[in-house]
Structures are given as structure tokens and as C-alpha cells.
Design a protein around this motif. Structure first.
Motif, short mmCIF file in Angstrom:
data_model
loop_
_atom_site.label_atom_id
_atom_site.label_comp_id
_atom_site.label_asym_id
_atom_site.label_seq_id
_atom_site.Cartn_x
_atom_site.Cartn_y
_atom_site.Cartn_z
N LEU A 379 2.37 -12.22 -13.02
CA LEU A 379 3.52 -11.52 -12.23
C LEU A 379 4.09 -12.39 -11.24
N PRO A 380 5.28 -12.43 -11.11
CA PRO A 380 6.19 -12.95 -9.83
C PRO A 380 5.62 -12.07 -8.51
N THR A 381 5.81 -12.88 -7.44
CA THR A 381 5.31 -12.33 -6.26
C THR A 381 5.88 -10.87 -5.97
N GLN A 382 7.09 -10.72 -6.01
CA GLN A 382 7.69 -9.37 -5.61
C GLN A 382 7.23 -8.21 -6.58
N VAL A 406 6.46 4.48 -2.59
CA VAL A 406 5.88 2.75 -2.79
C VAL A 406 6.96 2.08 -2.22
N TYR A 407 8.29 2.17 -1.89
CA TYR A 407 9.22 1.27 -1.38
C TYR A 407 8.82 1.13 0.17
N ASN A 408 8.54 2.05 0.78
CA ASN A 408 8.10 2.05 2.25
C ASN A 408 7.08 1.01 2.28
N ILE A 409 5.95 1.20 1.51
CA ILE A 409 4.91 0.42 1.67
C ILE A 409 4.94 -1.15 1.41
N TYR A 410 5.60 -1.08 0.12
CA TYR A 410 6.28 -2.56 -0.06
C TYR A 410 7.02 -3.31 1.05
N LYS A 411 7.74 -2.80 1.66
CA LYS A 411 8.66 -3.20 2.91
C LYS A 411 7.50 -3.82 3.87
N ARG A 412 6.36 -2.93 4.03
CA ARG A 412 5.70 -3.40 5.09
C ARG A 412 4.87 -4.63 4.73
N LEU A 413 4.55 -4.55 3.36
CA LEU A 413 3.96 -5.72 2.81
C LEU A 413 4.69 -7.12 2.91
N CYS A 414 6.11 -6.91 2.59
CA CYS A 414 6.89 -8.09 2.83
C CYS A 414 7.01 -8.58 4.14
N THR A 415 6.93 -7.42 5.02
CA THR A 415 6.83 -7.99 6.47
C THR A 415 5.70 -8.80 7.16
N GLU A 416 4.52 -8.29 6.28
CA GLU A 416 3.12 -8.96 6.55
C GLU A 416 3.15 -10.42 6.08
N ILE A 417 3.72 -10.85 5.13
CA ILE A 417 3.72 -11.95 4.40
C ILE A 417 5.22 -12.73 4.60
N GLU A 418 5.81 -12.19 5.35
CA GLU A 418 7.22 -12.81 5.58
C GLU A 418 7.93 -13.08 4.20
N ALA A 419 8.10 -12.18 3.55
CA ALA A 419 8.91 -12.29 1.97
C ALA A 419 10.20 -11.44 2.02
N ASP A 420 10.85 -11.96 1.29
CA ASP A 420 12.15 -11.13 1.31
C ASP A 420 12.04 -9.76 0.83
N ASP A 472 -4.13 -13.95 -5.32
CA ASP A 472 -3.00 -14.70 -5.04
C ASP A 472 -2.90 -15.13 -3.53
N SER A 473 -2.92 -16.20 -3.15
CA SER A 473 -3.12 -16.86 -1.73
C SER A 473 -2.14 -15.90 -0.54
N ARG A 474 -0.70 -15.50 -1.13
CA ARG A 474 0.05 -15.15 -0.15
C ARG A 474 -0.44 -13.48 -0.04
N ILE A 475 -0.64 -12.60 -0.93
CA ILE A 475 -1.14 -11.38 -0.87
C ILE A 475 -2.59 -11.36 -0.23
N GLY A 476 -3.39 -12.34 -0.46
CA GLY A 476 -4.43 -12.52 -0.06
C GLY A 476 -4.75 -12.70 1.61
N ASP A 477 -3.53 -12.98 2.08
CA ASP A 477 -3.29 -13.41 3.50
C ASP A 477 -2.98 -12.10 4.34
#
Length: 494
Positions: A379-382, A406-420, A472-477
């Protein structure tokens, strides 16, 4: 007496996934260590495992005689030096399309050699070779190699004749050459041809040049060339129908050769998107392969099992259960063979002397888990972040999650790994894609005057899915997400 085609008890869609995820994720090195010594000490189960693989072309194909005979009736024209009609073969995955076409092709080439008729079948998997350039380059290089072999063999014969002429001037009598000079000129021409026979690079040439090279290569000597394009819909989907247009119309310009096309597709509707001229020239003959029923699958498995396994290794309920599982998958013989092979491999690892129903059920779990792992891993990272948000909810015993949660937690995860951070509308689309892949289940429910929302739940095991995502190294971080996750729940449900 008609056999019962219903699935045995407990053949259902819900899986227990008893197979450990570690077995799926372990590397080859880890699998191999100490394994061979253990296996060699046990009693062999398989006689010839290869007959259970999709790549194997059997000598007999049960329940496909009608389709095979129709193909043979069309292609026999090649053995008369005529141009066979183009053929389009349709059917779902695992209905024997490719195996039948390859079987007929092998018989065609074998018979052509018997009667000294120049006929060749070239197979291309369009899921791998999926552009017009690559298809034409692969075909050009195949025929260039054949032409090089022809020239080399011809030169050997002519030089032998040249040596005999030196010893005996009458050696040219009853040959096509009037003089020694004619013979020498023919040798020079063949040597010049050989120098010009250069392979086509896999990138870099204009497509017109590649096509011209292929055209000249296939027409170099007299022959009938049957080009088999497997997964032809994938080629059209990615590259359009230009290559099919060129291939299907080239006979009008060929001097020595004739070309026939066999297209194989899982999509019965793919010709709807073809240019009408391509459709009419390509689909001269159509052959449909219907799905197998449970009884037919039993016959296929029994036929293969006799060659694949040692005598009396399979308990009597193994083949019926494999057939029942595969019949649920739209009569997919490939699925049935995978199940039988995997069940045997699991039994082989256990070093037991009999494969039972339990091994089939474990094999079903393992195959399904393999599929889940592969889908999630690619799967793609997003999409992985959206899925991880759903996993985190389910780990905290929150069921029927809505898109907003889902969206609220997704936003927090994006912040954690500095993803768009994508928009909620785009995340909703990603959830729908995960639903189509069978990874989540997203159902639209009505909330009365509050409108409608999607309720989302996982369709796959939580722990295993989380493990694959964290590989996945990014999510693993991502650090410990439970504090902000729990805070979210406390705020919403307190």
C-alpha cells in the motif's frame, strides 16, 4: 450418482488465521537454516510438486476438450502454411485459459516439426511486458535470435557444399546454384545479413523503428508465427490498442510470413474499448472458458495429485475440501492447486505421513494471510496511515468507527511522521479503496436527521496487520500513540 457440490461443513468466509505471521514474514535465510536436514530425515510427501504450480502445462486438461478442440481446429491452418484466424480467449482467473492455450501451442509446434512446416508460437505475458515498445522489442529480439540460428545453420551447409565443390566440380548439380560464384555470393549475403541482425534495446528507439525491425525479422524467412498475448487487457489498459492494430493488420504487407494472434483476457468487456477496426480484425474467433464447478475441480485435483504426491499420502477428504474452497472462489482451479500444494508443504514441515482436512484449513488461512500481508505491504504510505488509524481504534476495542474518528487519528499519525495531511474527502476515498481490496469493511449507515455516515471495521486480523504496517520504516518510527488515542476516546465517550 451425482456428487454433492455443496461445500463441506465449516467452509465459510470467516478465517481463524491459525498460521503464525512470522512464517509469512520470515526471510529465506531464516527459513532455510536447519530446514533441509530436518526435511531430508522425514518421509517424502511429494513425488513432483511442480505439477501443482500455475506455470505447469499438463499433458491432459480435464473438462476443457471442447475449448482445446476449437483452438486446434482454428490453428491447424498453420500446418497447411495458411494464416489461422486470430483468437480471443475469455474466462475468469483459474479457468484453464493459459494452460489450454499453451498445451495447444506445444502440440502445434511438435506437429509442425514432424511435418517440417515452419510454425512458431511466441508467448508474452502482458502483465509483465505491458507497453507497445516492450512487446514489439521482445518479439523482434525473439525472431532475430531465430534468424541468427537459421543463418548459422545455413552457412554451415553452404560452406560444406563449397568444400565439396573444390574437390568435385559436379557437386553443384541438383542444387539451386548455377556456379561456384553464385554459391560464394549467397554465403557473402548471409554473412552480411548476420552482421545486421542486432538486438533491439529495451528502451531508447522510436517505436516505429522497433516495429520495422520486428516486421523485417518475422518476414526474413517463410513461416507462420502465432503470437500469444496473455492478459491482453492489461496491455490495452496501459498502452492503448495501437500495437494490436499493427499486429492484426501486418499480414497484408508480409511477403514470406503469416502472423496470427491469440489474445487471452480475464475481462470479457475489454474489447468494448477497442477501435472498431481492431475489434473486427482481432476477434475473428472467440472462445469462452466457463468457471469450474466443485466436481470438475475434484477431477482436476485428483488428476494432478496422482503425479504430485506419493501414494496414499492424502486422506480422502483433502481433495473434496480443496475443491469446495476453490468453488467458492468462482471455480478457480489455480486456487485449488495452491491450496493442495500448500497443505502438502505444511504437512511436509510437520514431517507427517498423511495430509488431512486440518492441513487444508491451515493452508486456506496461510494463503489468505499471505494475500493480506502482500496487499498491506504494498500500500502507499497514505493508505497505510489510514489503515493504521483503523487498526489503533480496533486495538482499543472501538467498533464501527466513523470516518471522522479515523480522520482525527490519521492527522495525528501524519504529524508524528511529518507526512502531508490529506483532506477528509481524500481519506474517505482511501477508505473506499481499502474496502475494495477486502482489507476493511465500510458500510454506509443512516443517522436519521443527522444524515449518513460510514461505519468502518477491519476485515483482517488486527495483530498481523499491525505487524506488517510497523514493518514500514516510517510507520515503525511512530512513538507510543496510545496516550493521545486514549485521550481522544475519553473526550468522546466520557
Amino acid at each position: 450418482m451425482v456428487e454433492d457440490t455443496h461445500a463441506p461443513d465449516n467452509v465459510g468466509t470467516e478465517r481463524d488465521f491459525e498460521v503464525e505471521l512470522d512464517e509469512v514474514l520470515e526471510t529465506e535465510t531464516e527459513t532455510d537454516q536447519g530446514l533441509f536436514d530436518d526435511l531430508l530425515s522425514g518421509k517424502p510427501i511429494f513425488e513432483n510438486k511442480e505439477v501443482l504450480r500455475p506455470s505447469y502445462t499438463p499433458h491432459e486438461l480435464p473438462h476443457r476438450n471442447d475449448q482445446i478442440n476449437k483452438m486446434a481446429t482454428i490453428l491447424v491452418a498453420a500446418l497447411r502454411g495458411e494464416t489461422p484466424s486470430n483468437i480471443l480467449i475469455y474466462g475468469k482467473t483459474g479457468t484453464g485459459k493459459t494452460a489450454s492455450a499453451k498445451y495447444v501451442s506445444q502440440e502445434l509446434e511438435k506437429t509442425s516439426e514432424k511435418y517440417d512446416v515452419p510454425c512458431r508460437v511466441e508467448y508474452i505475458n502482458c502483465e509483465v511486458t505491458d507497453t507497445q515498445y516492450r512487446v514489439l522489442a521482445q518479439l523482434a529480439n525473439t525472431f532475430i535470435e531465430r534468424n541468427q540460428d537459421y543463418v548459422e545453420n545455413r552457412l554451415v551447409d553452404l560452406r560444406d557444399l563449397e568444400d565439396r565443390v573444390i574437390a568435385d566440380s559436379t557437386a553443384l548439380e541438383e542444387t539451386e546454384y548455377d556456379s561456384k560464384a553464385d554459391l560464394e555470393a549467397e554465403i557473402r549475403n548471409l554473412e552480411a545479413d548476420r552482421e545486421e541482425m542486432k538486438p533491439v534495446p529495451m528502451t531508447g528507439w522510436p517505436t516505429d523503428r522497433v516495429y520495422t525491425t520486428f516486421f523485417e525479422a518475422v518476414d526474413y524467412v517463410e513461416r507462420v508465427a502465432v503470437i500469444m498475448l496473455d492478459e491482453i487487457d492489461k496491455l490495452v489498459e496501459k498502452s492503448g490498442d495501437d500495437v494490436l492494430y499493427n499486429l492484426s493488420r501486418m499480414n497484408s504487407s508480409l511477403d514470406n510470413s503469416r502472423v496470427s494472434i491469440i489474445g487471452i483476457s480475464n475481462d470479457l468487456k475489454f474489447t468494448d474499448f477497442l477501435d472498431p477496426r481492431v475489434k473486427s480484425s482481432l476477434g475473428e474467433e472467440e472462445i469462452v472458458f466457463p468457471p469450474y464447478d466443485a466436481n470438475q475441480l475434484r477431477d482436476i485435483l485428483t488428476h494432478r495429485a496422482e503425479v504430485a504426491f506419493k501414494a496414499e499420502v492424502l486422506s480422502e477428504d483433502v481433495i473434496p475440501l480443496c475443491a469446495a474452497f476453490a468453488a467458492q472462489e468462482h471455480g478457480d482451479a489455480r486456487r485449488a492447486l495452491d491450496l493442495l500444494r500448500t497443505a502438502g508443504e505444511l504437512g511436509e514441515r510437520e514431517q507427517i505421513s498423511e495430509i488431512t482436512e486440518e492441513h487444508v484449513r491451515k493452508a486456506q488461512d496461510k494463503i489468505e494471510l499471505d494475500r493480506v500481508v502482500e496487499v498491506v505491504r504494498t500500500l502507499p504510505t497514505q493508505s497505510k496511515l489510514v489503515l493504521y488509524a483503523i487498526v489503533l481504534h480496533e486495538k482499543n476495542d472501538v467498533r464501527n468507527i466513523n470516518t471522522g474518528e479515523v480522520y482525527n487519528i490519521y492527522k495525528r499519525l501524519c504529524t508524528e511522521i511529518e507526512a502531508d495531511v490529506l483532506t477528509q474527502r481524500r481519506v474517505t476515498d482511501l477508505i473506499s479503496e481499502l474496502d475494495m481490496l477486502g482489507i476493511v469493511n465500510a458500510v454506509v449507515v443512516s443517522k436519521g436527521r443527522y444524515g449518513r455516515t460510514k461505519e468502518i471495521s477491519l476485515s483482517v486480523p488486527v495483530e498481523e496487520t499491525e505487524t506488517v504496517l510497523q514493518a514500514d520504516s516510517r510507520i515503525g518510527d511512530v512513538g507510543d500513540v496510545s496516550p493521545f488515542l486514549q485521550a481522544r476516546f475519553d473526550g468522546d465517550h466520557g
